[in-house]
Enzyme design. Structure first.
Site, PDB file in Angstrom:
ATOM      1  N   HIS A 500       0.837  -1.192   0.000  1.00 55.92           N
ATOM      2  CA  HIS A 500       0.000   0.000   0.000  1.00 55.92           C
ATOM      3  C   HIS A 500       0.872   1.242   0.000  1.00 55.92           C
ATOM      4  CE1 HIS A 500      -3.234  -2.698   2.091  1.00 55.92           C
ATOM      5  NE2 HIS A 500      -2.968  -3.067   0.848  1.00 55.92           N
TER       6      HIS A 500
HETATM    7  C1  LIG Z   1      -0.027  -9.429  -2.335  1.00 57.29           C
HETATM    8  C2  LIG Z   1      -0.812  -8.158  -2.519  1.00 57.29           C
HETATM    9  C3  LIG Z   1      -2.050  -8.006  -1.898  1.00 57.29           C
HETATM   10  C4  LIG Z   1      -2.789  -6.829  -2.075  1.00 57.29           C
HETATM   11  N1  LIG Z   1      -4.028  -6.733  -1.525  1.00 57.29           N
HETATM   12  C5  LIG Z   1      -4.756  -5.596  -1.693  1.00 57.29           C
HETATM   13  C6  LIG Z   1      -6.070  -5.489  -1.164  1.00 57.29           C
HETATM   14  O1  LIG Z   1      -6.599  -6.409  -0.570  1.00 57.29           O
HETATM   15  N2  LIG Z   1      -6.742  -4.326  -1.334  1.00 57.29           N
HETATM   16  C7  LIG Z   1      -6.196  -3.266  -2.005  1.00 57.29           C
HETATM   17  O2  LIG Z   1      -6.860  -2.230  -2.108  1.00 57.29           O
HETATM   18  N3  LIG Z   1      -4.969  -3.363  -2.556  1.00 57.29           N
HETATM   19  C8  LIG Z   1      -4.245  -4.495  -2.413  1.00 57.29           C
HETATM   20  N4  LIG Z   1      -3.014  -4.604  -2.975  1.00 57.29           N
HETATM   21  C9  LIG Z   1      -2.507  -3.451  -3.733  1.00 57.29           C
HETATM   22  C10 LIG Z   1      -3.070  -3.467  -5.147  1.00 57.29           C
HETATM   23  O3  LIG Z   1      -2.685  -4.632  -5.785  1.00 57.29           O
HETATM   24  C11 LIG Z   1      -2.583  -2.228  -5.887  1.00 57.29           C
HETATM   25  O4  LIG Z   1      -3.070  -1.076  -5.203  1.00 57.29           O
HETATM   26  C12 LIG Z   1      -3.082  -2.138  -7.303  1.00 57.29           C
HETATM   27  O5  LIG Z   1      -2.943  -3.354  -7.981  1.00 57.29           O
HETATM   28  C13 LIG Z   1      -2.308  -1.050  -8.029  1.00 57.29           C
HETATM   29  O6  LIG Z   1      -2.794  -0.931  -9.330  1.00 57.29           O
HETATM   30  P1  LIG Z   1      -1.972  -0.126 -10.423  1.00 57.29           P
HETATM   31  O7  LIG Z   1      -2.680  -0.304 -11.702  1.00 57.29           O
HETATM   32  O8  LIG Z   1      -1.719   1.253  -9.939  1.00 57.29           O
HETATM   33  O9  LIG Z   1      -0.529  -0.805 -10.434  1.00 57.29           O
HETATM   34  P2  LIG Z   1      -0.079  -2.304 -10.781  1.00 57.29           P
HETATM   35  O10 LIG Z   1      -1.119  -3.272 -10.476  1.00 57.29           O
HETATM   36  O11 LIG Z   1       1.252  -2.458 -10.145  1.00 57.29           O
HETATM   37  O12 LIG Z   1       0.085  -2.262 -12.344  1.00 57.29           O
HETATM   38  C14 LIG Z   1       1.131  -1.549 -12.947  1.00 57.29           C
HETATM   39  C15 LIG Z   1       1.551  -2.292 -14.191  1.00 57.29           C
HETATM   40  O13 LIG Z   1       2.514  -1.472 -14.850  1.00 57.29           O
HETATM   41  C16 LIG Z   1       3.532  -2.299 -15.360  1.00 57.29           C
HETATM   42  N5  LIG Z   1       4.745  -1.471 -15.497  1.00 57.29           N
HETATM   43  C17 LIG Z   1       5.471  -0.918 -14.505  1.00 57.29           C
HETATM   44  N6  LIG Z   1       6.502  -0.226 -15.021  1.00 57.29           N
HETATM   45  C18 LIG Z   1       6.416  -0.347 -16.366  1.00 57.29           C
HETATM   46  C19 LIG Z   1       7.211   0.148 -17.439  1.00 57.29           C
HETATM   47  N7  LIG Z   1       8.284   0.902 -17.226  1.00 57.29           N
HETATM   48  N8  LIG Z   1       6.835  -0.177 -18.707  1.00 57.29           N
HETATM   49  C20 LIG Z   1       5.729  -0.950 -18.937  1.00 57.29           C
HETATM   50  N9  LIG Z   1       4.966  -1.457 -17.955  1.00 57.29           N
HETATM   51  C21 LIG Z   1       5.301  -1.137 -16.680  1.00 57.29           C
HETATM   52  C22 LIG Z   1       3.680  -3.395 -14.323  1.00 57.29           C
HETATM   53  O14 LIG Z   1       4.303  -4.528 -14.872  1.00 57.29           O
HETATM   54  C23 LIG Z   1       2.235  -3.627 -13.918  1.00 57.29           C
HETATM   55  O15 LIG Z   1       1.617  -4.621 -14.682  1.00 57.29           O
HETATM   56  C24 LIG Z   1      -2.258  -5.766  -2.848  1.00 57.29           C
HETATM   57  C25 LIG Z   1      -1.013  -5.923  -3.473  1.00 57.29           C
HETATM   58  C26 LIG Z   1      -0.294  -7.105  -3.322  1.00 57.29           C
HETATM   59  C27 LIG Z   1       1.002  -7.260  -4.019  1.00 57.29           C
END
Ligand SMILES: Cc1cc2nc3c(=O)[nH]c(=O)nc-3n(C[C@H](O)[C@H](O)[C@H](O)COP(=O)(O)OP(=O)(O)OC[C@H]3O[C@@H](n4cnc5c(N)ncnc54)[C@H](O)[C@@H]3O)c2cc1C
Ligand code: SF4
Length: 570
Positions: A500
């Protein structure tokens, strides 16, 4: 040599929740989108053999390879930051779905208080309540402004939950009913009610029942299989971009996802982006993808890093407090929890990532802080994730960590221990921030992101306060041994805490103190939108994805407006 590709209307960097939602909304509006994702493509069928704790939970099958790219960490500015070489505190996602494929699914909204925290704190307690060094600020948006977008996110994901009177008003009930209340959750409910609290079933993206969302996506109910956090869901019961928004975008024929595409730079001509540069990590081919609009949705760390290495926006300087990129990095406070060991055995080998109960009385400003040395609060909660065998050999303090005594005691307490946990808010501090590391680079020679973060007095006071609440709950539940964590050591990045992370590219209504406006559009580059929890000016006690999902819907609306009319949106 870099191959220049034909220009596209929108390029999105990262195909997790933020990127997936924006891709789905733009393509439904008829806009052509290229999604660049550094990892591989994923489908539900990849998860048929997923119940392998060693491979997924211990060896991090679904996470980024830290030997290729990581961040450096130090507690304070006078320490040398060192690279994080093995996973601990947080687990970075990679591949389509991002961390949204291996998350738990606990899907909260933030409180109305959160969005106007600076104003409300000064109004109620006076300006001296905010200590020097705490860079508290409003978000430039209210809960009421965001409520319709929370509603959209919850309907898309099918969130299972129940209304809580102490939280913000809802325009609609949760689309599905709460998950099943298991015997240990009933124990927590009974004990907290007896102590005068109002426990509720936490909102869950693990579906409590079969559900078809407004986009026509049908998913089955959760099987309480216990392989949820760190695993993909083979049933599609856990909301994940791969089973919700990405198929909707792909069906329009307007989304082209290019996997194995690692973006290393945002290209720009002054303060307007012209596209991105990316590398195929397998073939090492390099590409330039020109675009009218660039969306960064590459998580907190890469959103901040890409802006810093691309010289877009003003880097934050902790000495002067000026600049915005890297500012207000926040984590969460989990001290103050109580572990309880029982005589009875429970069926806690079954469970799900978001199966739990919480009390709302100590969140936000729901209690009087006049005589307290901290602001905000924590969720006091009990979850039943399912005790998988490798990670769950919990023994009381003083037990030897190996040998016969450890084996006997861990067998005695297998499925006989419970935890009343704390998840506390994290306030922004001038000395907690993200910048570029001067010493270490990633596999492409680009500087690593450096994190400077430590807990503060505010966090220690919050921990001590919550410890006084969790101990009595556990005693009321009937534990024969209780152990309460009363103090908070400096942040150690080796054990897992949670993923988080927030801040770095924060939102607000003043370009001097924020990087993006409420549509997540950069003040300094009008055709760049930066989506994700990097936009949060502080971190609440709730899990972040509900809020970053709602903001992504608002941002998508802004991008569509911008593509029609151009210019700054506010
Ligand atoms: C084990 C675990 C449990 C969790 N449980 C919860 C929960 O219960 N409730 C909750 O609210 N949140 C939870 N979270 C947090 C939640 O997963 C994240 O808040 C959310 O997935 C973030 O979404 P996002 O799209 O911002 O980033 P991400 O899901 O990280 O997606 C970003 C994407 O960008 C890609 N990327 C990064 N850099 C580059 C680059 N330079 N070029 C191309 N692609 C790139 C990555 O590969 C990734 O696929 C948890 C996380 C984990 C790891
Ligand atoms: S616990 Fe439920 S949502 Fe989680 S992986 Fe198992 S079936 Fe899917």
């Amino acid at each position: 040599m870099t191959k220049k590709l034909p220009k596209v209307p929108v390029v999105i960097v990262g195909m997790g929740w933020a990127g997936g939602i924006i891709a789905s909304e733009l393509t439904k509006a008829g806009i052509k989108v290229v999604g660049l994702e550094r990892g591989k493509a994923r489908k539900t069928s990849d998860y048929y053999m997923v119940h392998d704790e060693l491979r997924y939970a211990q060896r991090y099958e679904m996470m980024k390879d830290l030997s290729k790219e990581t961040l450096t960490f130090r507690n304070t500015e006078n320490m040398r930051a060192l690279p994080m070489r093995t996973y601990g505190t947080f687990l970075d996602g990679i591949g389509t779905g991002g961390a949204g494929s291996h998350w738990n699914g606990q899907t909260y909204r933030f409180l109305p208080y959160d969005f106007e925290i600076a104003t409300k704190t000064k109004e109620k307690y006076g300006k001296n309540k905010i200590p020097d060094g705490m860079d508290l600020q409003d978000w430039g948006i209210t809960y009421d402004d965001l409520e319709p977008y929370y509603d959209t996110f919850e309907k898309m994901a099918g969130i299972s939950g129940e209304e809580v009177s102490l939280y913000g008003k809802r325009s609609n009930p949760y689309p599905t009913k709460p998950m099943l209340k298991t015997p240990v959750l009933e124990m927590f409910e009974k004990a907290t009610k007896k102590l005068g609290y109002s426990p509720y079933m936490t909102p869950s993206a693990n579906l409590s029942e079969n559900y078809t969302n407004p986009d026509g996506i049908a998913r089955g109910a959760c099987q309480y299989c216990a392989f949820c956090e760190r695993f993909g869901c083979e049933y599609g019961a856990k909301a994940d971009p791969v089973v919700t928004v990405l198929p909707v975008a792909e069906k329009t024929g307007k989304l082209e996802v290019r996997t194995y595409s690692n973006v290393t730079k945002i290209l720009h001509d002054g303060n307007k982006a012209t596209g991105v540069h990316y590398v195929n990590p397998v073939t090492r081919e390099e590409f330039e993808q020109p675009a009218d609009v660039v969306v960064l949705s590459s998580y907190v760390f890469n959103n901040t890093k890409l802006l810093l290495v691309s010289n877009l926006g003003k880097p934050y300087d902790s000495k002067t407090g000026q600049g915005v990129i890297g500012k207000n990095y926040c984590y969460q406070i989990t001290g103050g929890s109580t572990l309880g060991f029982f005589k009875d055995k429970f069926n806690i080998y079954a469970g799900a990532g978001a199966l739990g109960m919480e009390i709302p009385e100590f969140t936000g400003d729901n209690f009087d802080h006049s005589d307290l040395d901290f602001i905000h609060g924590a969720g006091i909660r009990m979850f039943q994730y399912g005790n998988r065998p490798i990670a769950n050999n919990v023994v009381p303090e003083g037990t030897k960590a190996w040998g016969k005594e450890f084996k006997q005691t861990s067998i005695k307490y297998a499925n006989s221990w419970l935890k009343v946990a704390v998840q506390g808010a994290s306030m922004p501090w001038r000395t907690n921030y993200l910048d570029l590391d001067p010493n270490y680079t990633d596999e492409y020679g680009v500087p690593l992101l450096r994190m400077t973060y430590d807990y503060t007095n505010q966090d220690r006071k919050l921990t001590e306060f919550m410890a006084k609440k969790t101990g009595p709950i556990m005693k009321e539940m009937g534990a024969e041994i209780t152990e309460t964590q009363n103090n908070l050591e400096p942040l150690d990045i080796s054990p897992y805490i949670n993923t988080h992370n927030t801040g770095g590219v924060i939102m607000g209504d003043d370009p001097n103190t924020s990087a993006v406006n409420k549509y997540l559009q950069m003040w300094d580059a009008e055709n760049v939108f930066v989506a994700g929890a990097s936009a949060f000016p502080h971190n609440s006690s709730f899990n972040p994805t509900g809020t970053l999902g709602a903001l992504s819907y608002l941002s998508a609306e802004g991008i569509i407006k911008y593509m029609k009319n151009g210019g700054s949106l506010v």
